[in-house]
Every structure is written in structure tokens, then in C-alpha cells.
Scaffold this motif. Structure first.
Motif, PDB file in Angstrom:
ATOM      1  N   LEU A   1      10.364 -27.035 -39.037  1.00 38.25           N
ATOM      2  CA  LEU A   1      10.595 -28.081 -38.047  1.00 38.25           C
ATOM      3  C   LEU A   1      10.261 -29.462 -38.609  1.00 38.25           C
ATOM      4  O   LEU A   1      10.957 -30.448 -38.319  1.00 38.25           O
ATOM      5  CB  LEU A   1       9.758 -27.810 -36.795  1.00 38.25           C
ATOM      6  CG  LEU A   1      10.141 -26.581 -35.966  1.00 38.25           C
ATOM      7  CD1 LEU A   1       9.114 -26.338 -34.866  1.00 38.25           C
ATOM      8  CD2 LEU A   1      11.524 -26.741 -35.361  1.00 38.25           C
TER       9      LEU A   1
ATOM     10  N   GLU B   1      12.914 -30.414 -41.432  1.00 37.84           N
ATOM     11  CA  GLU B   1      14.202 -30.819 -40.876  1.00 37.84           C
ATOM     12  C   GLU B   1      14.176 -32.260 -40.383  1.00 37.84           C
ATOM     13  O   GLU B   1      15.221 -32.883 -40.198  1.00 37.84           O
ATOM     14  CB  GLU B   1      14.611 -29.887 -39.726  1.00 37.84           C
ATOM     15  CG  GLU B   1      14.902 -28.457 -40.131  1.00 37.84           C
ATOM     16  CD  GLU B   1      16.147 -28.329 -40.989  1.00 37.84           C
ATOM     17  OE1 GLU B   1      16.779 -29.349 -41.306  1.00 37.84           O
ATOM     18  OE2 GLU B   1      16.492 -27.188 -41.355  1.00 37.84           O
ATOM     19  N   GLN B   2      12.969 -32.793 -40.186  1.00 36.64           N
ATOM     20  CA  GLN B   2      12.834 -34.201 -39.811  1.00 36.64           C
ATOM     21  C   GLN B   2      12.734 -35.113 -41.036  1.00 36.64           C
ATOM     22  O   GLN B   2      12.623 -36.330 -40.898  1.00 36.64           O
ATOM     23  CB  GLN B   2      11.574 -34.393 -38.951  1.00 36.64           C
ATOM     24  CG  GLN B   2      11.443 -33.443 -37.796  1.00 36.64           C
ATOM     25  CD  GLN B   2      12.298 -33.831 -36.613  1.00 36.64           C
ATOM     26  OE1 GLN B   2      12.801 -34.943 -36.549  1.00 36.64           O
ATOM     27  NE2 GLN B   2      12.478 -32.918 -35.676  1.00 36.64           N
TER      28      GLN B   2
ATOM     29  N   PHE C   1       8.139 -28.157 -31.550  1.00 37.82           N
ATOM     30  CA  PHE C   1       9.519 -27.813 -31.192  1.00 37.82           C
ATOM     31  C   PHE C   1       9.960 -28.501 -29.905  1.00 37.82           C
ATOM     32  O   PHE C   1      11.049 -29.097 -29.841  1.00 37.82           O
ATOM     33  CB  PHE C   1       9.651 -26.296 -31.043  1.00 37.82           C
ATOM     34  CG  PHE C   1      10.979 -25.857 -30.503  1.00 37.82           C
ATOM     35  CD1 PHE C   1      12.112 -25.869 -31.302  1.00 37.82           C
ATOM     36  CD2 PHE C   1      11.109 -25.439 -29.185  1.00 37.82           C
ATOM     37  CE1 PHE C   1      13.342 -25.468 -30.811  1.00 37.82           C
ATOM     38  CE2 PHE C   1      12.330 -25.032 -28.679  1.00 37.82           C
ATOM     39  CZ  PHE C   1      13.445 -25.054 -29.494  1.00 37.82           C
ATOM     40  N   MET C   2       9.136 -28.441 -28.870  1.00 42.34           N
ATOM     41  CA  MET C   2       9.519 -28.992 -27.577  1.00 42.34           C
ATOM     42  C   MET C   2       9.671 -30.506 -27.625  1.00 42.34           C
ATOM     43  O   MET C   2      10.452 -31.080 -26.855  1.00 42.34           O
ATOM     44  CB  MET C   2       8.486 -28.607 -26.513  1.00 42.34           C
ATOM     45  CG  MET C   2       8.418 -27.112 -26.224  1.00 42.34           C
ATOM     46  SD  MET C   2      10.001 -26.427 -25.663  1.00 42.34           S
ATOM     47  CE  MET C   2      10.187 -27.286 -24.108  1.00 42.34           C
TER      48      MET C   2
ATOM     49  N   THR D   1      10.547 -32.324 -30.437  1.00 45.77           N
ATOM     50  CA  THR D   1      11.466 -32.824 -31.468  1.00 45.77           C
ATOM     51  C   THR D   1      12.806 -32.126 -31.482  1.00 45.77           C
ATOM     52  O   THR D   1      13.681 -32.509 -32.268  1.00 45.77           O
ATOM     53  CB  THR D   1      10.821 -32.652 -32.865  1.00 45.77           C
ATOM     54  OG1 THR D   1      10.612 -31.257 -33.139  1.00 45.77           O
ATOM     55  CG2 THR D   1       9.501 -33.390 -32.957  1.00 45.77           C
ATOM     56  N   LYS D   2      13.014 -31.125 -30.624  1.00 45.62           N
ATOM     57  CA  LYS D   2      14.253 -30.345 -30.693  1.00 45.62           C
ATOM     58  C   LYS D   2      15.486 -31.199 -30.408  1.00 45.62           C
ATOM     59  O   LYS D   2      16.576 -30.905 -30.897  1.00 45.62           O
ATOM     60  CB  LYS D   2      14.208 -29.164 -29.733  1.00 45.62           C
ATOM     61  CG  LYS D   2      14.113 -29.553 -28.264  1.00 45.62           C
ATOM     62  CD  LYS D   2      14.089 -28.326 -27.370  1.00 45.62           C
ATOM     63  CE  LYS D   2      14.010 -28.715 -25.886  1.00 45.62           C
ATOM     64  NZ  LYS D   2      14.003 -27.522 -25.011  1.00 45.62           N
TER      65      LYS D   2
ATOM     66  N   GLN E   1      19.187 -30.788 -32.966  1.00 47.51           N
ATOM     67  CA  GLN E   1      20.014 -29.765 -32.339  1.00 47.51           C
ATOM     68  C   GLN E   1      21.266 -29.462 -33.155  1.00 47.51           C
ATOM     69  O   GLN E   1      21.856 -28.392 -33.021  1.00 47.51           O
ATOM     70  CB  GLN E   1      20.404 -30.206 -30.926  1.00 47.51           C
ATOM     71  CG  GLN E   1      19.259 -30.134 -29.926  1.00 47.51           C
ATOM     72  CD  GLN E   1      19.694 -30.480 -28.514  1.00 47.51           C
ATOM     73  OE1 GLN E   1      20.814 -30.936 -28.307  1.00 47.51           O
ATOM     74  NE2 GLN E   1      18.812 -30.265 -27.560  1.00 47.51           N
TER      75      GLN E   1
ATOM     76  N   ILE F   1      18.890 -25.452 -34.195  1.00 51.66           N
ATOM     77  CA  ILE F   1      17.456 -25.169 -34.219  1.00 51.66           C
ATOM     78  C   ILE F   1      17.029 -24.342 -33.010  1.00 51.66           C
ATOM     79  O   ILE F   1      16.077 -23.553 -33.098  1.00 51.66           O
ATOM     80  CB  ILE F   1      16.649 -26.483 -34.292  1.00 51.66           C
ATOM     81  CG1 ILE F   1      15.193 -26.204 -34.702  1.00 51.66           C
ATOM     82  CG2 ILE F   1      16.719 -27.226 -32.967  1.00 51.66           C
ATOM     83  CD1 ILE F   1      15.033 -25.594 -36.055  1.00 51.66           C
ATOM     84  N   VAL F   2      17.712 -24.487 -31.874  1.00 54.49           N
ATOM     85  CA  VAL F   2      17.324 -23.737 -30.674  1.00 54.49           C
ATOM     86  C   VAL F   2      17.555 -22.236 -30.857  1.00 54.49           C
ATOM     87  O   VAL F   2      16.645 -21.433 -30.603  1.00 54.49           O
ATOM     88  CB  VAL F   2      18.063 -24.277 -29.430  1.00 54.49           C
ATOM     89  CG1 VAL F   2      17.771 -23.399 -28.215  1.00 54.49           C
ATOM     90  CG2 VAL F   2      17.642 -25.718 -29.152  1.00 54.49           C
TER      91      VAL F   2
ATOM     92  N   TYR G   1      14.993 -20.887 -33.330  1.00 61.24           N
ATOM     93  CA  TYR G   1      13.675 -20.746 -32.713  1.00 61.24           C
ATOM     94  C   TYR G   1      13.650 -19.546 -31.764  1.00 61.24           C
ATOM     95  O   TYR G   1      12.639 -18.853 -31.664  1.00 61.24           O
ATOM     96  CB  TYR G   1      13.327 -22.031 -31.965  1.00 61.24           C
ATOM     97  CG  TYR G   1      11.909 -22.095 -31.444  1.00 61.24           C
ATOM     98  CD1 TYR G   1      10.858 -22.432 -32.291  1.00 61.24           C
ATOM     99  CD2 TYR G   1      11.620 -21.812 -30.111  1.00 61.24           C
ATOM    100  CE1 TYR G   1       9.562 -22.493 -31.824  1.00 61.24           C
ATOM    101  CE2 TYR G   1      10.326 -21.869 -29.633  1.00 61.24           C
ATOM    102  CZ  TYR G   1       9.299 -22.213 -30.489  1.00 61.24           C
ATOM    103  OH  TYR G   1       8.011 -22.270 -30.029  1.00 61.24           O
TER     104      TYR G   1
END
Length: 328
Positions: free
Chosen positions: A114, A117-118, A220-221, A223-224, A228, A232-233, A236
Motif C-alpha cells: 500500500l 503504490e503511493q 487502506f481505508m 488511501t484506497k 483504485q 487495490i480493492v 485487499y
């Protein structure tokens, strides 16, 4: 009355799991075909994973490739270990511990993915430094709506990573400790007395995994929405599904077998039969998850540029720079 009831219990229901060769000799045609099919599923899962590793190694840049390889290996590793536990019933405790230790590392790797990916840790902090993060997420505080939002800082970022990493380390340490105590006769999963070691170690491991899952859910909550586009959803969701099937489902089956709800079936005791059912279900479930996970990660990343392409690009950039300099 009680003596007559005890006299009707098959002696095999009170014994430890049979040896592998003894179990194989008692398999009928249907059971042998079932074992062969489940073994084939676990082998296919492992082969698909190895092929996926080659694909990711060629298509994804470092360090993201190692993280993705770790996460992709969760389902095939658990399926392979469950296959060993199915064929060797007395090894179930060790195969379960090995699979849980691997998944403990995967929990930390999901958090790392996570962040990567940022753009990595530095980019993550630059983008979200000072941004209020809501911490009322599962599995610890999903019902605590009154909790205030906490701004993202370098200190909070460090605490999130440590909270996820501690489970990977302590789970492995406690598994080794459990095996050492088992060799001395002090660790028995069926011993639920207050003086037994299992009744103390297993709940402590449960607290550790809840503590490790919380920071992953927080990141996750919050930065999702920014990632997207890379699916990623569903990725996860697959990670959460593996968690439920490998941890919660196994625990429920073990409780039912210890309670006697799962009947004894010689040569398997109630507990051994519950473990066998758990291993067989795990192989089928992890096989399906392997297929889904493979499709999710395979269609996300493009091929890395080759050395020839990189050299051409560098040459073109240098030529363009020289032309601009000449024009000036």
C-alpha cells in the motif's frame, strides 16, 4: 450406564492421528481419488505461482516485485502445506504453524505494498503529512465512531509499520517456542486447562494478529481512493479472504472437533478428522484464490523497458538536448 457408554467408543477415537502409511492403506477408491484431486490442485497452485513469480520478476521494478511475490505466495504456500498435512496427519500442527508464519509476513507485506503504490515511504509522507487519518477501522475500533482523526506524521507512520511487523516476528518466535514445548510434552492444542501452555499462547497470538491488522486497515481505508486504478480493492479483498479462511475457519473447525461436534471416524479421532476436513477445504479454497489473485496482479503491470529501449531513450534525450543547445 457410563461404563457401557465408554465401552462402545472405538479405541481409535482416543488415539493420536494415524501414520501416513496406515492412513493410505485404509483409503477406499473414492477417498483415494479425492486425495489425488486435491494433491493435483495444490500442485497446480504451486506451478502457477512459480510462473507468476517469473512474470512479476520481468515486469515489475524493484522493490515492489519482492513485495508482490510474497503476497502472491500466500494462497499457494498454504495450499501446499495443507496438502502435506492431508497426507501426513501427524504433521498438521507443524504445517499449520508454518502457514500461519508465512501469512504473518504477508500481513506486513500488504502494508508495504500500500505504501509502495503511493511511491514509497518518502513520497507517502510528503503526500499525507498532516492529513487527518481516521483510525476507527476494523478489526479493533470499527465501532468506535467517537475516535478523533489522527494527523499523519513520521512518528505515526513508524508506529503503523512496527505494529504490522511485530506479528511477523512474534508469531515465528511463539511457533518455535510451541514446538520446543511440544517436544517436552508441555504443548497440546487439545489441553484447555488453565495450566496448559496452549490456552495462554493461542489467545496471545490472537491479540497480536488483531494489532497487526489494524494499521493495514487504517492505511487502506484512508488511501484506497488514490490507488483504485490498480485494482487495490479486490487485491485487499483476496488478502482478507485468505485471513478469514486460514485463521477463523480453522479455529472454528478445531473448536467443533474439540467439542465432539465433528464425530470420530476411525482411524481418525474427532480432532484428527476435524484437522483433515480443514486441510481438504483449505486446498480447494486456496486453489480458487490462487487463480483470482493471479489474474488481478497479472493484468495490472506493464513490461519494464529493456536495456536497448533505455539506451535509445537516453540517446534521444541527449540528441534533443544538443539540438536545443545548438539552436540557442
Amino acid at each position: 450406564m457410563e461404563d457401557n457408554l465408554n465401552g462402545t467408543i472405538d479405541p481409535a477415537c482416543l488415539q493420536e492421528p494415524p501414520l501416513a502409511i496406515d492412513m493410505i492403506r485404509q483409503l477406499d477408491t473414492f477417498e483415494f481419488c479425492l486425495f489425488a484431486m486435491l494433491t493435483f490442485m495444490s500442485c497446480v497452485s504451486l506451478i502457477l505461482y512459480l510462473e507468476q513469480c517469473v512474470y512479476i520478476y520481468k515486469k515489475v521494478s524493484y522493490p515492489k516485485k519482492s513485495t508482490i511475490i510474497w503476497i502472491n505466495g500466500a494462497a499457494p504456500a498454504i495450499a501446499t502445506l495443507a496438502c502435506f498435512g492431508m497426507w501426513i496427519p501427524r504433521a498438521v500442527m507443524f504445517t499449520d504453524m508454518a502457514g500461519n508464519c508465512y501469512f504473518a509476513v504477508v500481513v506486513y507485506k500488504v502494508l508495504v505494498l500500500l505504501i509502495e503504490e503511493q511511491g514509497g515511504s518518502s513520497t507517502f509522507l510528503n503526500n499525507f503529512s498532516g492529513t487527518p487519518f481516521r483510525i476507527n477501522t476494523g478489526p479493533c475500533c470499527c465501532c468506535c465512531l467517537c475516535l478523533p482523526r489522527v494527523p499523519m506524521t513520521r512518528r505515526m507512520f513508524f508506529l503503523l509499520k512496527v505494529a504490522a511487523l511485530q506479528y511477523a516476528i512474534l508469531k515465528t518466535v511463539l511457533s518455535v517456542l510451541s514446538i520446543i514445548l511440544w517436544t517436552n510434552g508441555n504443548f497440546d492444542l487439545s489441553d484447555l486447562e488453565i495450566t496448559g501452555t496452549a490456552i495462554w499462547i493461542n489467545p496471545f497470538i490472537g491479540v497480536l494478529i488483531l494489532t497487526a491488522l489494524w494499521p493495514v486497515a487504517i492505511v487502506f481505508m484512508n488511501t484506497k481512493g488514490f490507488i483504485q486504478g490498480i485494482h487495490i480493492v479486490p487485491k485487499y479483498a483476496m488478502y482478507q479472504l485468505i485471513l478469514v479462511l486460514s485463521q477463523l475457519q480453522t479455529s472454528i473447525i478445531n473448536i467443533l472437533s474439540l467439542d465432539g461436534t465433528i464425530a470420530c471416524s476411525p482411524p481418525f479421532s474427532s480432532q484428527a478428522r476435524g484437522s483433515m476436513l480443514s486441510q481438504q477445504m483449505m486446498i480447494m479454497e486456496m486453489f480458487i484464490i490462487t487463480l483470482v489473485t493471479r489474474s488481478l496482479y497479472r493484468r495490472t503491470y506493464d513490461a519494464l523497458p529493456s536495456e536497448e529501449q533505455i539506451s535509445k531513450q537516453n540517446t534521444g534525450t541527449a540528441l534533443q538536448a544538443s539540438l536545443v543547445e545548438h539552436d540557442v
